[in-house]
Design an enzyme around this catalytic site. Structure first.
Site, short mmCIF file in Angstrom:
data_model
loop_
_atom_site.label_atom_id
_atom_site.label_comp_id
_atom_site.label_asym_id
_atom_site.label_seq_id
_atom_site.Cartn_x
_atom_site.Cartn_y
_atom_site.Cartn_z
N CYS A 1 -45.93 73.08 -3.41
CA CYS A 1 -44.79 72.97 -4.34
C CYS A 1 -44.20 74.34 -4.70
O CYS A 1 -44.84 75.16 -5.36
CB CYS A 1 -45.25 72.25 -5.61
SG CYS A 1 -43.93 72.08 -6.81
N CYS B 1 -51.76 66.76 -8.83
CA CYS B 1 -50.71 66.40 -7.86
C CYS B 1 -51.18 66.67 -6.42
O CYS B 1 -51.67 67.76 -6.12
CB CYS B 1 -49.46 67.23 -8.16
SG CYS B 1 -48.16 66.97 -6.97
N CYS C 1 -45.52 63.72 -11.44
CA CYS C 1 -44.44 64.70 -11.50
C CYS C 1 -43.39 64.20 -12.51
O CYS C 1 -42.24 63.95 -12.17
CB CYS C 1 -43.82 64.91 -10.11
SG CYS C 1 -42.74 66.34 -10.07
N CYS D 1 -49.49 68.90 -12.78
CA CYS D 1 -49.58 69.57 -11.48
C CYS D 1 -51.01 69.67 -10.96
O CYS D 1 -51.24 69.63 -9.75
CB CYS D 1 -48.95 70.96 -11.56
SG CYS D 1 -47.22 70.89 -12.06
N GLU E 1 -35.85 46.92 -8.70
CA GLU E 1 -35.15 48.18 -8.43
C GLU E 1 -33.90 48.31 -9.30
O GLU E 1 -33.59 49.38 -9.80
CB GLU E 1 -34.74 48.25 -6.95
CG GLU E 1 -35.88 48.57 -6.01
CD GLU E 1 -36.43 49.96 -6.24
OE1 GLU E 1 -35.65 50.90 -6.40
OE2 GLU E 1 -37.66 50.09 -6.27
S1 SF4 Z 1 -46.99 70.42 -8.29
FE1 SF4 Z 1 -44.80 70.24 -8.05
S2 SF4 Z 1 -44.50 68.16 -7.29
FE2 SF4 Z 1 -46.56 68.26 -8.09
S3 SF4 Z 1 -46.41 67.58 -10.22
FE3 SF4 Z 1 -46.21 69.80 -10.24
S4 SF4 Z 1 -44.01 70.14 -10.14
FE4 SF4 Z 1 -44.34 68.04 -9.49
#
Ligand code: SF4
Length: 342
Positions: A207, A201, A191, A198, A36
């Site tokens: 989002c 995602c 992201c 996206c 970390e």
């Molecule tokens: S949908 Fe939103 S959270 Fe997902 S990768 Fe795209 S910008 Fe990031």
């Protein structure tokens, strides 16, 4: 929404998350803590070899506590932000001396240790002890700010508070350990800063930044402030045999405890020049940027026959091709030595 968000992230993590990073071999506090700290400001691929070397040399918190700070700094050379390495050493000593070598288990207690902020403390307690707390490292900040369209620069208190509140509000009740890693992975692999993926995602339907087509607005950029430029002269002395003189810096302050070259003003150099064994020669200038200012460095080379040809200075050491790995060097000193030793 709350459980749905975490569920989606966890389901994605089970299939697509990273499960084989070196610090994931055993989810115990020592490797999690070291990783970390190294990952603050530094990319995973850069961190991996540093992490492996560090763990091979200091396999436990007690081994790190017993180590010489010089050696810790030498294994940190190139990672930058050396206060991190000094704090690791301090904290290892505190854990060895006052906690019988065992890490505190709660975020609140971990926060009392040098160099451990709220997010790092949360990561250790959530990943290793399943404490139900949020983290907010750079990756998680990006995900949360985009999904919930939280504008503003995360370095500003008001924005940070909104991000923390949201990160806490969406925490699941179970599998907090996996969820914590999942959020870091989502920010690191999907992201990402530029051109997030996206389509892949797990939370794209929720989002807000995607819905508003305003992803690049999140997280908000740091307000621009122009940094002042300071300048300094570094006196580099080199022998015929290729030994280069270093001076260890005081333990606190910029590059604390690292090796560099003695610094001079122009007036000091002018006064010293007639007493030098050979005329000083200017090397190529370097620019090094700190958080609050730029430093313009003018290295001046003085060549001598042998070490005894120049008076000793405080905390001096001589580096050569054979022992250059043994010193924790500040970045400009590293560059100058590379130029001179080839
Ligand atoms: S949908 Fe939103 S959270 Fe997902 S990768 Fe795209 S910008 Fe990031």
């Amino acid at each position: 929404m709350k459980q749905a968000f975490a569920d989606k992230v966890l389901t994605w993590f089970d299939v697509f998350g990273r499960h084989d990073l070196p610090w994931q071999k055993s989810l115990t506090p020592y490797p999690v803590w070291i990783s970390e700290i190294m990952l603050q400001q530094t990319q995973v691929q850069t961190v991996i070899p540093y992490f492996n070397r560090f763990m091979a040399r200091f396999p436990s918190v007690k081994a790190l506590a017993r180590a010489d700070l010089d050696e810790v700094l030498s294994l940190w050379t190139g990672l930058g932000y050396y206060a991190r390495a000094r704090n690791l050493h301090k904290t290892a000593n505190i854990i060895s001396e006052f906690h019988q070598g065992e890490f505190p288990r709660s975020q609140q207690d971990l926060l009392q240790l040098p160099g451990i902020g709220r997010s790092t403390a949360g990561a250790i307690s959530a990943i290793c002890f399943n404490e139900r707390v949020a983290i907010l490292d750079g990756n998680v900040k990006r995900v949360i700010s985009r999904v919930f369209a939280i504008g503003g620069y995360p370095g500003q208190r008001e924005t940070a508070e909104q991000l923390w509140a949201k990160a806490e509000a969406v925490l699941p009740h179970d599998r907090i350990n996996a969820y914590t890693q999942a959020m870091m992975d989502l920010g690191a692999t999907v992201c990402v800063g530029k051109a997030p993926l996206c389509g892949a995602c797990p939370v794209n339907e929720a989002c807000l930044a995607l819905e508003r087509q305003s992803i690049s607005d999140y997280p908000g950029k740091k307000p621009k402030v122009s940094k002042p430029t300071r300048s300094t002269i570094m006196l580099v002395v080199k022998t015929q045999a290729g030994e280069i003189r270093l001076a260890q810096r005081p333990p606190e302050g910029i590059w604390g405890g690292l090796y560099s070259f003695p610094e001079l003003t122009q007036e000091e150099l002018d006064a010293l020049t007639p007493h030098l064994p050979s005329p000083p020669r200017a090397l190529a200038q370097l620019k090094h940027s700190f958080t609050h200012f730029h430093l313009l460095i003018e290295p001046i080379l003085v060549e001598i026959d042998a070490i005894g040809d120049i008076p000793r200075i405080d905390r001096e050491a001589w580096v050569s091709e054979d022992n250059s790995e043994a010193f924790g060097l500040c970045r400009p000193a590293q560059k100058i030595i590379q130029t001179l030793l080839g």
